[in-house]
Design a protein around this motif. Structure first.
Motif, PDB file in Angstrom:
ATOM      1  N   GLY A  29       9.240  -8.369   4.031  1.00 37.46           N
ATOM      2  CA  GLY A  29       8.735  -8.794   2.734  1.00 37.46           C
ATOM      3  C   GLY A  29       7.864  -7.786   2.021  1.00 37.46           C
ATOM      4  N   LEU A  30       7.745  -6.567   2.558  1.00 38.47           N
ATOM      5  CA  LEU A  30       6.961  -5.518   1.902  1.00 38.47           C
ATOM      6  C   LEU A  30       7.893  -4.520   1.238  1.00 38.47           C
ATOM      7  CD1 LEU A  30       4.266  -4.616   4.601  1.00 38.47           C
ATOM      8  CD2 LEU A  30       4.029  -6.160   2.674  1.00 38.47           C
ATOM      9  N   THR A  31       7.482  -4.017   0.098  1.00 33.65           N
ATOM     10  CA  THR A  31       8.234  -2.956  -0.569  1.00 33.65           C
ATOM     11  C   THR A  31       8.021  -1.645   0.191  1.00 33.65           C
ATOM     12  OG1 THR A  31       6.412  -2.299  -1.990  1.00 33.65           O
ATOM     13  CG2 THR A  31       7.849  -4.075  -2.815  1.00 33.65           C
ATOM     14  N   ALA A  32       8.828  -0.648  -0.100  1.00 38.21           N
ATOM     15  CA  ALA A  32       8.661   0.669   0.529  1.00 38.21           C
ATOM     16  C   ALA A  32       7.275   1.235   0.219  1.00 38.21           C
ATOM     17  CB  ALA A  32       9.753   1.621   0.050  1.00 38.21           C
ATOM     18  N   GLU A  33       6.799   1.030  -0.998  1.00 38.96           N
ATOM     19  CA  GLU A  33       5.461   1.503  -1.381  1.00 38.96           C
ATOM     20  C   GLU A  33       4.378   0.819  -0.547  1.00 38.96           C
ATOM     21  OE1 GLU A  33       2.456   1.276  -5.187  1.00 38.96           O
ATOM     22  OE2 GLU A  33       4.603   1.386  -5.593  1.00 38.96           O
ATOM     23  N   GLN A  34       4.499  -0.493  -0.372  1.00 41.51           N
ATOM     24  CA  GLN A  34       3.511  -1.222   0.422  1.00 41.51           C
ATOM     25  C   GLN A  34       3.561  -0.784   1.881  1.00 41.51           C
ATOM     26  OE1 GLN A  34       4.979  -5.065  -0.750  1.00 41.51           O
ATOM     27  NE2 GLN A  34       3.110  -5.514  -1.902  1.00 41.51           N
ATOM     28  N   ARG A  35       4.761  -0.562   2.428  1.00 36.16           N
ATOM     29  CA  ARG A  35       4.859  -0.092   3.806  1.00 36.16           C
ATOM     30  C   ARG A  35       4.149   1.241   3.961  1.00 36.16           C
ATOM     31  NH1 ARG A  35      10.004  -2.346   3.345  1.00 36.16           N
ATOM     32  NH2 ARG A  35      10.972  -0.321   2.965  1.00 36.16           N
ATOM     33  N   GLY A  36       4.244   2.110   2.963  1.00 39.99           N
ATOM     34  CA  GLY A  36       3.531   3.380   2.994  1.00 39.99           C
ATOM     35  C   GLY A  36       2.025   3.190   2.949  1.00 39.99           C
ATOM     36  N   GLN A  37       1.572   2.250   2.131  1.00 41.99           N
ATOM     37  CA  GLN A  37       0.141   1.963   1.998  1.00 41.99           C
ATOM     38  C   GLN A  37      -0.443   1.453   3.311  1.00 41.99           C
ATOM     39  OE1 GLN A  37      -0.754  -0.955  -1.029  1.00 41.99           O
ATOM     40  NE2 GLN A  37      -2.859  -1.192  -0.374  1.00 41.99           N
ATOM     41  N   TYR A  38       0.319   0.653   4.027  1.00 39.06           N
ATOM     42  CA  TYR A  38      -0.170   0.034   5.260  1.00 39.06           C
ATOM     43  C   TYR A  38       0.301   0.764   6.518  1.00 39.06           C
ATOM     44  CZ  TYR A  38      -1.287  -3.757   2.069  1.00 39.06           C
ATOM     45  OH  TYR A  38      -1.788  -4.493   1.034  1.00 39.06           O
ATOM     46  N   ALA A  39       0.870   1.944   6.363  1.00 40.94           N
ATOM     47  CA  ALA A  39       1.422   2.666   7.513  1.00 40.94           C
ATOM     48  C   ALA A  39       0.363   2.971   8.567  1.00 40.94           C
ATOM     49  CB  ALA A  39       2.099   3.952   7.052  1.00 40.94           C
ATOM     50  N   ALA A  40      -0.826   3.290   8.150  1.00 40.21           N
ATOM     51  CA  ALA A  40      -1.924   3.575   9.084  1.00 40.21           C
ATOM     52  C   ALA A  40      -3.187   2.929   8.539  1.00 40.21           C
ATOM     53  CB  ALA A  40      -2.120   5.070   9.252  1.00 40.21           C
ATOM     54  N   ILE A  41      -3.716   1.974   9.280  1.00 37.24           N
ATOM     55  CA  ILE A  41      -4.897   1.225   8.850  1.00 37.24           C
ATOM     56  C   ILE A  41      -6.040   1.509   9.811  1.00 37.24           C
ATOM     57  CG2 ILE A  41      -5.847  -1.095   8.521  1.00 37.24           C
ATOM     58  CD1 ILE A  41      -3.001  -2.001   7.808  1.00 37.24           C
ATOM     59  N   ARG A  42      -7.204   1.796   9.269  1.00 33.46           N
ATOM     60  CA  ARG A  42      -8.392   2.043  10.091  1.00 33.46           C
ATOM     61  C   ARG A  42      -9.036   0.715  10.508  1.00 33.46           C
ATOM     62  NH1 ARG A  42      -9.102   4.975   5.568  1.00 33.46           N
ATOM     63  NH2 ARG A  42     -10.869   3.689   4.954  1.00 33.46           N
ATOM     64  N   PHE A  43      -9.809   0.743  11.584  1.00 37.20           N
ATOM     65  CA  PHE A  43     -10.563  -0.432  11.993  1.00 37.20           C
ATOM     66  C   PHE A  43     -11.457  -0.861  10.837  1.00 37.20           C
ATOM     67  CE2 PHE A  43      -9.402   1.132  16.142  1.00 37.20           C
ATOM     68  CZ  PHE A  43      -9.172  -0.033  16.851  1.00 37.20           C
ATOM     69  N   GLY A  44     -11.416  -2.142  10.518  1.00 42.64           N
ATOM     70  CA  GLY A  44     -12.237  -2.684   9.447  1.00 42.64           C
ATOM     71  C   GLY A  44     -11.607  -2.587   8.073  1.00 42.64           C
ATOM     72  N   GLN A  45     -10.507  -1.827   7.931  1.00 41.90           N
ATOM     73  CA  GLN A  45      -9.843  -1.684   6.637  1.00 41.90           C
ATOM     74  C   GLN A  45      -8.826  -2.811   6.478  1.00 41.90           C
ATOM     75  OE1 GLN A  45      -7.321   1.749   6.270  1.00 41.90           O
ATOM     76  NE2 GLN A  45      -7.391   1.718   4.043  1.00 41.90           N
ATOM     77  N   TYR A  46      -8.836  -3.456   5.347  1.00 34.68           N
ATOM     78  CA  TYR A  46      -7.964  -4.600   5.073  1.00 34.68           C
ATOM     79  C   TYR A  46      -8.236  -5.698   6.106  1.00 34.68           C
ATOM     80  CZ  TYR A  46      -5.419  -1.014   2.430  1.00 34.68           C
ATOM     81  OH  TYR A  46      -5.079   0.003   1.587  1.00 34.68           O
ATOM     82  N   LEU A  47      -7.617  -6.847   5.940  1.00 33.76           N
ATOM     83  CA  LEU A  47      -7.826  -7.931   6.895  1.00 33.76           C
ATOM     84  C   LEU A  47      -7.252  -7.581   8.261  1.00 33.76           C
ATOM     85  CD1 LEU A  47      -7.225 -11.194   4.830  1.00 33.76           C
ATOM     86  CD2 LEU A  47      -9.377 -10.165   5.540  1.00 33.76           C
ATOM     87  N   CYS A  48      -6.140  -6.901   8.288  1.00 35.44           N
ATOM     88  CA  CYS A  48      -5.521  -6.517   9.560  1.00 35.44           C
ATOM     89  C   CYS A  48      -6.460  -5.613  10.368  1.00 35.44           C
ATOM     90  CB  CYS A  48      -4.196  -5.819   9.291  1.00 35.44           C
ATOM     91  SG  CYS A  48      -3.198  -5.578  10.751  1.00 35.44           S
ATOM     92  N   GLY A  49      -7.092  -4.671   9.714  1.00 39.94           N
ATOM     93  CA  GLY A  49      -8.049  -3.801  10.385  1.00 39.94           C
ATOM     94  C   GLY A  49      -9.298  -4.539  10.821  1.00 39.94           C
ATOM     95  N   LEU A  50      -9.669  -5.577  10.074  1.00 43.38           N
ATOM     96  CA  LEU A  50     -10.810  -6.414  10.448  1.00 43.38           C
ATOM     97  C   LEU A  50     -10.498  -7.192  11.731  1.00 43.38           C
ATOM     98  CD1 LEU A  50     -13.660  -7.303   9.566  1.00 43.38           C
ATOM     99  CD2 LEU A  50     -12.562  -9.123   8.245  1.00 43.38           C
ATOM    100  N   VAL A  51      -9.272  -7.702  11.827  1.00 37.50           N
ATOM    101  CA  VAL A  51      -8.837  -8.401  13.042  1.00 37.50           C
ATOM    102  C   VAL A  51      -8.898  -7.448  14.234  1.00 37.50           C
ATOM    103  CG1 VAL A  51      -6.832  -9.439  14.190  1.00 37.50           C
ATOM    104  CG2 VAL A  51      -7.416 -10.101  11.847  1.00 37.50           C
ATOM    105  N   ALA A  52      -8.421  -6.224  14.060  1.00 44.43           N
ATOM    106  CA  ALA A  52      -8.454  -5.236  15.143  1.00 44.43           C
ATOM    107  C   ALA A  52      -9.891  -4.903  15.538  1.00 44.43           C
ATOM    108  CB  ALA A  52      -7.720  -3.969  14.711  1.00 44.43           C
TER     109      ALA A  52
END
Length: 86
Positions: A7-30
């Motif tokens: 459900g992500l566009t190619a642009e969004q997949r690029g944006q979320y390709a590498a997430i730091r700890f605390g970045q975005y909700l996914c990084g907050l979970v990590a």
């Protein structure tokens, strides 16, 4: 590193390709190593969700994937269709 996405566009997949700890909700979970359920996301009060809110996401669930005490990654589900998971 983003391994799989639906459900992500190619642009969004690029944006979320590498997430730091605390970045975005996914990084907050990590970072916290705890699940995060954010229903009615626009009013949930998470500054880390600004990207999801801008994309129209209304409900988010994120889970840390831990084996033998080691964080392997996270699993996240989000929807634009409803404010609550059933």
């Amino acid at each position: 590193r983003l391994i799989a996405a639906g459900g992500l566009t190619a642009e969004q997949r690029g944006q979320y390709a590498a997430i730091r700890f605390g970045q975005y909700l996914c990084g907050l979970v990590a970072q916290r190593r705890k699940r995060l359920i954010a229903e009615n996301l626009p009013d949930a009060g998470y500054p880390e969700s600004s990207d999801l809110r801008a994309a129209g996401v209304r409900c988010y669930a994120g889970f840390p994937l831990i084996a033998q005490g080691r964080l392997l990654g996270t699993l996240a589900v989000a929807t634009r269709r409803t404010d609550r998971f059933q």
